[in-house]
Design a protein around this motif. Structure first.
Motif, mmCIF file in Angstrom:
data_model
loop_
_atom_site.group_PDB
_atom_site.id
_atom_site.type_symbol
_atom_site.label_atom_id
_atom_site.label_comp_id
_atom_site.label_asym_id
_atom_site.label_seq_id
_atom_site.Cartn_x
_atom_site.Cartn_y
_atom_site.Cartn_z
ATOM 1 N N MET A 4 0.843 -1.202 0.000
ATOM 2 C CA MET A 4 0.000 0.000 0.000
ATOM 3 C C MET A 4 0.875 1.248 0.000
ATOM 4 S SD MET A 4 -3.021 -1.047 2.687
ATOM 5 C CE MET A 4 -3.985 0.432 2.397
ATOM 6 N N ARG A 5 0.402 2.278 -0.658
ATOM 7 C CA ARG A 5 1.091 3.569 -0.669
ATOM 8 C C ARG A 5 1.033 4.148 0.749
ATOM 9 N NH1 ARG A 5 -1.856 5.858 -4.284
ATOM 10 N NH2 ARG A 5 -0.500 5.572 -6.048
ATOM 11 N N GLN A 6 2.134 4.749 1.181
ATOM 12 C CA GLN A 6 2.249 5.323 2.520
ATOM 13 C C GLN A 6 2.546 6.810 2.394
ATOM 14 O OE1 GLN A 6 4.057 1.152 4.268
ATOM 15 N NE2 GLN A 6 5.297 2.959 4.508
ATOM 16 N N ILE A 7 1.649 7.630 2.951
ATOM 17 C CA ILE A 7 1.798 9.079 2.855
ATOM 18 C C ILE A 7 1.965 9.659 4.259
ATOM 19 C CG2 ILE A 7 0.715 11.235 2.133
ATOM 20 C CD1 ILE A 7 -0.714 9.641 -0.069
ATOM 21 N N LEU A 8 3.019 10.437 4.426
ATOM 22 C CA LEU A 8 3.331 11.086 5.696
ATOM 23 C C LEU A 8 2.769 12.502 5.692
ATOM 24 C CD1 LEU A 8 5.036 11.242 8.387
ATOM 25 C CD2 LEU A 8 6.923 12.072 6.943
ATOM 26 N N ILE A 9 2.015 12.847 6.734
ATOM 27 C CA ILE A 9 1.574 14.227 6.932
ATOM 28 C C ILE A 9 2.295 14.775 8.153
ATOM 29 C CG2 ILE A 9 -0.353 15.771 7.467
ATOM 30 C CD1 ILE A 9 -2.166 13.970 5.838
ATOM 31 N N ILE A 10 2.949 15.924 7.957
ATOM 32 C CA ILE A 10 3.738 16.544 9.017
ATOM 33 C C ILE A 10 3.306 17.994 9.219
ATOM 34 C CG2 ILE A 10 5.714 15.026 8.687
ATOM 35 C CD1 ILE A 10 7.065 17.214 7.050
ATOM 36 N N GLY A 11 3.588 18.524 10.406
ATOM 37 C CA GLY A 11 3.264 19.914 10.697
ATOM 38 C C GLY A 11 3.284 20.183 12.189
ATOM 39 N N ALA A 25 -5.326 19.723 8.173
ATOM 40 C CA ALA A 25 -4.714 18.405 8.391
ATOM 41 C C ALA A 25 -5.771 17.307 8.388
ATOM 42 C CB ALA A 25 -3.937 18.393 9.708
ATOM 43 N N TYR A 26 -6.919 17.560 9.013
ATOM 44 C CA TYR A 26 -8.024 16.591 9.014
ATOM 45 C C TYR A 26 -8.434 16.267 7.576
ATOM 46 C CZ TYR A 26 -12.674 14.608 9.743
ATOM 47 O OH TYR A 26 -13.781 13.775 9.715
ATOM 48 N N ASP A 27 -8.633 17.307 6.766
ATOM 49 C CA ASP A 27 -9.034 17.101 5.375
ATOM 50 C C ASP A 27 -7.974 16.324 4.598
ATOM 51 O OD1 ASP A 27 -11.378 18.478 5.917
ATOM 52 O OD2 ASP A 27 -10.722 20.342 4.938
ATOM 53 N N ALA A 28 -6.702 16.660 4.816
ATOM 54 C CA ALA A 28 -5.623 15.947 4.132
ATOM 55 C C ALA A 28 -5.618 14.471 4.528
ATOM 56 C CB ALA A 28 -4.273 16.593 4.444
ATOM 57 N N GLY A 29 -5.759 14.194 5.827
ATOM 58 C CA GLY A 29 -5.803 12.810 6.296
ATOM 59 C C GLY A 29 -6.969 12.044 5.707
ATOM 60 N N LYS A 30 -8.113 12.707 5.621
ATOM 61 C CA LYS A 30 -9.301 12.055 5.048
ATOM 62 C C LYS A 30 -9.074 11.727 3.569
ATOM 63 C CE LYS A 30 -14.269 12.143 5.155
ATOM 64 N NZ LYS A 30 -15.488 12.863 5.462
ATOM 65 N N GLY A 43 2.467 10.707 15.178
ATOM 66 C CA GLY A 43 1.655 10.041 16.191
ATOM 67 C C GLY A 43 1.258 10.844 17.414
ATOM 68 N N LEU A 44 1.616 12.117 17.465
ATOM 69 C CA LEU A 44 1.315 12.901 18.660
ATOM 70 C C LEU A 44 0.128 13.829 18.394
ATOM 71 C CD1 LEU A 44 5.000 13.547 19.802
ATOM 72 C CD2 LEU A 44 3.425 11.763 20.590
ATOM 73 N N LYS A 49 -2.454 14.543 15.047
ATOM 74 C CA LYS A 49 -3.719 14.020 15.575
ATOM 75 C C LYS A 49 -4.870 14.326 14.622
ATOM 76 C CE LYS A 49 -6.723 14.175 19.648
ATOM 77 N NZ LYS A 49 -6.850 14.692 21.025
ATOM 78 N N ALA A 50 -4.932 15.558 14.120
ATOM 79 C CA ALA A 50 -6.019 15.944 13.218
ATOM 80 C C ALA A 50 -5.985 15.124 11.930
ATOM 81 C CB ALA A 50 -5.933 17.438 12.914
ATOM 82 N N ALA A 51 -4.796 14.910 11.358
ATOM 83 C CA ALA A 51 -4.681 14.104 10.138
ATOM 84 C C ALA A 51 -5.103 12.662 10.411
ATOM 85 C CB ALA A 51 -3.252 14.153 9.604
ATOM 86 N N SER A 52 -4.689 12.133 11.547
ATOM 87 C CA SER A 52 -5.070 10.763 11.912
ATOM 88 C C SER A 52 -6.577 10.651 12.107
ATOM 89 C CB SER A 52 -4.337 10.331 13.187
ATOM 90 O OG SER A 52 -2.945 10.326 12.993
ATOM 91 N N HIS A 53 -7.164 11.657 12.725
ATOM 92 C CA HIS A 53 -8.614 11.676 12.931
ATOM 93 C C HIS A 53 -9.330 11.670 11.573
ATOM 94 C CE1 HIS A 53 -12.203 13.787 15.153
ATOM 95 N NE2 HIS A 53 -12.564 12.687 14.535
#
Length: 169
Positions: A4-11, A25-30, A43-44, A49-53
């Motif tokens: 699977m493709r793995q995309i990192l979101i940072i900020g 970040a939430y929208d990007a994660g979605k 992971g913090l 957190k918003a991207a993970s949510h």
């Protein structure tokens, strides 16, 4: 089975993470989840957190690679927690685990991850209007080597679409 493709979101972490950055970040994660890609974050809190949510709400799989050695410190939206125990050195692990990187705001820790991704020629997209490192380094190279141009976008969807296009197999 294909990887699977793995995309990192940072900020931004909790410190300096505004409601606007959380929404971005939430929208990007979605969008990452809806593309059937795996979301990786530090992971913090804050952007992570918003991207993970967002990814969880989008039905996706989330991985948090935290700097501490205690998995319980990860945010509640991480499906898989990797307690690296590496401190800030985990920024390289985050970048190397990703096929592409999306930047939302960010400070010096985010810059460290951008530099690691840049050195390993990972595609990097920023959300231009999110401030911090995302705005500062949009649409340019980090240095004379011109390893990979960091491309700025106005929306999280456009940033995710760019990473998807750059990481097609």
């Amino acid at each position: 089975m294909a990887k699977m493709r793995q995309i990192l979101i940072i900020g931004n972490n909790d410190n300096g993470c505004t409601p606007e950055l959380e929404k971005t970040a939430y929208d990007a994660g979605k969008h990452v989840a809806e593309s059937n890609s795996v979301l990786i974050t530090g992971g913090l809190g804050g952007v992570m957190k918003a991207a993970s949510h967002g990814a969880k709400d989008g039905g996706g799989l989330t991985i948090g690679i935290i700097p501490q050695d205690d998995a319980s410190l990860a945010n509640e939206f991480c499906d898989i927690v990797i307690p690296s125990g590496m401190g800030l050195s985990r920024d390289f692990l985050n970048a190397l685990s990703a096929d592409g990187v999306i930047v939302v705001g960010g400070g010096s820790g985010t810059l460290s991850e951008i530099c690691a991704a840049y050195m390993y020629k990972k595609p990097i997209a920023t959300i231009k209007n999110s401030g911090g490192m995302a705005t500062k380094y949009a649409d340019q190279y980090l240095d004379h080597r011109e390893n990979v141009k960091i491309i700025g976008f106005d929306s999280p969807k456009d940033a995710v679409d760019y990473i998807l296009e750059q990481t097609k197999s």
